[in-house]
Design a protein around this motif. Structure first.
Motif, mmCIF file in Angstrom:
data_model
loop_
_atom_site.group_PDB
_atom_site.id
_atom_site.type_symbol
_atom_site.label_atom_id
_atom_site.label_comp_id
_atom_site.label_asym_id
_atom_site.label_seq_id
_atom_site.Cartn_x
_atom_site.Cartn_y
_atom_site.Cartn_z
ATOM 1 N N PRO A 191 0.797 -1.234 0.000
ATOM 2 C CA PRO A 191 0.000 0.000 0.000
ATOM 3 C C PRO A 191 0.820 1.270 0.000
ATOM 4 C CG PRO A 191 -0.015 -1.020 2.176
ATOM 5 C CD PRO A 191 0.649 -1.994 1.254
ATOM 6 N N THR A 192 2.103 1.194 0.365
ATOM 7 C CA THR A 192 2.953 2.388 0.389
ATOM 8 C C THR A 192 4.078 2.285 -0.632
ATOM 9 O OG1 THR A 192 4.383 1.473 2.135
ATOM 10 C CG2 THR A 192 2.460 2.766 2.840
ATOM 11 N N ALA A 193 3.887 1.495 -1.671
ATOM 12 C CA ALA A 193 4.957 1.204 -2.626
ATOM 13 C C ALA A 193 5.441 2.458 -3.359
ATOM 14 C CB ALA A 193 4.474 0.183 -3.648
ATOM 15 N N HIS A 194 6.748 2.505 -3.577
ATOM 16 C CA HIS A 194 7.316 3.504 -4.466
ATOM 17 C C HIS A 194 6.933 3.168 -5.912
ATOM 18 C CE1 HIS A 194 9.653 6.041 -1.836
ATOM 19 N NE2 HIS A 194 10.287 5.014 -1.297
ATOM 20 N N SER A 195 7.076 4.146 -6.772
ATOM 21 C CA SER A 195 6.831 3.923 -8.192
ATOM 22 C C SER A 195 7.912 3.010 -8.756
ATOM 23 C CB SER A 195 6.853 5.248 -8.949
ATOM 24 O OG SER A 195 8.176 5.775 -8.979
ATOM 25 N N PRO A 196 7.657 2.345 -9.891
ATOM 26 C CA PRO A 196 8.689 1.503 -10.508
ATOM 27 C C PRO A 196 9.995 2.256 -10.758
ATOM 28 C CG PRO A 196 6.564 1.050 -11.509
ATOM 29 C CD PRO A 196 6.357 2.221 -10.600
ATOM 30 N N ALA A 197 9.904 3.515 -11.167
ATOM 31 C CA ALA A 197 11.118 4.293 -11.416
ATOM 32 C C ALA A 197 11.904 4.525 -10.133
ATOM 33 C CB ALA A 197 10.762 5.624 -12.073
ATOM 34 N N ASP A 198 11.196 4.826 -9.047
ATOM 35 C CA ASP A 198 11.870 5.050 -7.768
ATOM 36 C C ASP A 198 12.447 3.746 -7.212
ATOM 37 O OD1 ASP A 198 11.337 7.743 -7.856
ATOM 38 O OD2 ASP A 198 9.594 7.644 -6.533
ATOM 39 N N LEU A 199 11.735 2.650 -7.382
ATOM 40 C CA LEU A 199 12.264 1.357 -6.951
ATOM 41 C C LEU A 199 13.556 1.033 -7.688
ATOM 42 C CD1 LEU A 199 8.982 -0.777 -6.743
ATOM 43 C CD2 LEU A 199 10.412 -0.030 -4.820
ATOM 44 N N LEU A 200 13.598 1.354 -8.955
ATOM 45 C CA LEU A 200 14.805 1.108 -9.739
ATOM 46 C C LEU A 200 15.954 1.993 -9.272
ATOM 47 C CD1 LEU A 200 16.063 -0.432 -12.072
ATOM 48 C CD2 LEU A 200 15.225 1.354 -13.618
ATOM 49 N N GLU A 201 15.661 3.264 -8.970
ATOM 50 C CA GLU A 201 16.717 4.167 -8.502
ATOM 51 C C GLU A 201 17.275 3.699 -7.166
ATOM 52 O OE1 GLU A 201 17.611 8.839 -7.354
ATOM 53 O OE2 GLU A 201 15.773 8.319 -8.441
ATOM 54 N N ILE A 202 16.392 3.270 -6.259
ATOM 55 C CA ILE A 202 16.856 2.781 -4.960
ATOM 56 C C ILE A 202 17.755 1.561 -5.146
ATOM 57 C CG2 ILE A 202 16.110 1.685 -2.812
ATOM 58 C CD1 ILE A 202 13.569 3.460 -2.983
ATOM 59 N N SER A 203 17.330 0.623 -5.974
ATOM 60 C CA SER A 203 18.128 -0.581 -6.195
ATOM 61 C C SER A 203 19.474 -0.247 -6.811
ATOM 62 C CB SER A 203 17.365 -1.555 -7.102
ATOM 63 O OG SER A 203 16.207 -2.049 -6.453
ATOM 64 N N SER A 204 19.474 0.709 -7.731
ATOM 65 C CA SER A 204 20.731 1.105 -8.374
ATOM 66 C C SER A 204 21.679 1.752 -7.375
ATOM 67 C CB SER A 204 20.431 2.073 -9.519
ATOM 68 O OG SER A 204 21.629 2.524 -10.121
ATOM 69 N N ALA A 205 21.143 2.613 -6.507
ATOM 70 C CA ALA A 205 21.985 3.294 -5.528
ATOM 71 C C ALA A 205 22.572 2.327 -4.504
ATOM 72 C CB ALA A 205 21.176 4.375 -4.810
ATOM 73 N N LEU A 206 21.838 1.243 -4.209
ATOM 74 C CA LEU A 206 22.264 0.297 -3.171
ATOM 75 C C LEU A 206 22.858 -0.976 -3.759
ATOM 76 C CD1 LEU A 206 19.133 0.599 -0.852
ATOM 77 C CD2 LEU A 206 21.394 1.573 -0.433
ATOM 78 N N ARG A 207 22.993 -1.015 -5.075
ATOM 79 C CA ARG A 207 23.413 -2.253 -5.725
ATOM 80 C C ARG A 207 24.762 -2.724 -5.193
ATOM 81 N NH1 ARG A 207 21.781 -1.535 -10.994
ATOM 82 N NH2 ARG A 207 19.895 -2.655 -10.330
ATOM 83 N N VAL A 208 24.825 -4.031 -4.948
ATOM 84 C CA VAL A 208 26.062 -4.654 -4.504
ATOM 85 C C VAL A 208 26.990 -4.769 -5.705
ATOM 86 C CG1 VAL A 208 27.098 -6.702 -3.469
ATOM 87 C CG2 VAL A 208 24.831 -5.928 -2.727
#
Length: 204
Positions: free
Chosen positions: A186-203
């Protein structure tokens, strides 16, 4: 970190750090002073940072984990701990990668301190076998004594109740209903924001 934990089980914290309860809560009071909202900045490798903000609103206290560009631009809520919680915001692998990045140009740069600051935002059912040992070492590095292991075990207990993480395209997402990284939540980020978060935290 120890002061934050004190609000949940002060006996484990005071025993691990070999301090009196009064001293522990004195520091906790400083962190939660409504007239001063402490902020800890943790630089990441691609120009992002995680700001750990102690939100000291009367009646609505908590700790916010905000992913943003350096200088506070383009803020994305990663996790909120305490009061209207949404978390987790980090998988175990992301936690370790963010904590141990050795080239942070500003803010909190010591890896073990970074790990402990970020720990409340993490949740991951798939812990590695050495997770408790890694957390024990971080606690010891930051001043804990011989009871550090007991505190680490408590902090990582019941991982079967934590969410699982999976790849969805290029984004890492989790299945906890109240995580903003759950695309069906119910509080999900948008697909674009989810991608940015994953990119910033990518191992790496």
């Amino acid at each position: 970190m120890s002061a934050t934990m004190a609000s949940h089980d002060d006996s484990l914290v005071t025993a691990a750090f070999e301090v009196e309860q009064e001293d522990c809560f004195s520091y906790f009071d400083r962190l939660t002073d409504p007239d001063a909202w402490p902020v800890f900045r943790l630089g990441l490798r691609d120009g992002h940072e995680i700001d750990v903000v102690y939100r000291n609103l009367t009646g609505d206290m908590g700790t916010e984990y905000v992913l943003c560009r350096s200088g506070g631009k383009h803020k994305l809520d990663l996790a909120n701990v305490g009061g209207h919680e949404f978390r987790p915001g980090l998988s175990w692998s992301e936690l370790i990668a963010a904590a141990t990045w050795s080239s942070a140009p500003y803010g909190v740069v010591e890896p073990d301190a970074r790990l402990l600051l970020l720990l409340p935002a993490f949740g991951d059912a798939d812990l590695p076998a050495d997770a408790t040992a890694m957390l024990t070492a971080a606690l010891t590095s930051c001043g804990a004594g011989s009871r550090a292991g007991a505190l680490a075990e408590w902090l990582l207990e019941d991982p079967e109740d934590w969410p699982h993480w999976r790849q969805q395209g290029d984004a890492l997402v989790c299945d906890d209903r109240y995580s903003r990284r759950n695309p069906e939540g119910p509080t999900a980020h948008s697909p674009a924001d989810l991608l940015e978060i994953s990119s910033a935290l990518r191992v790496a």
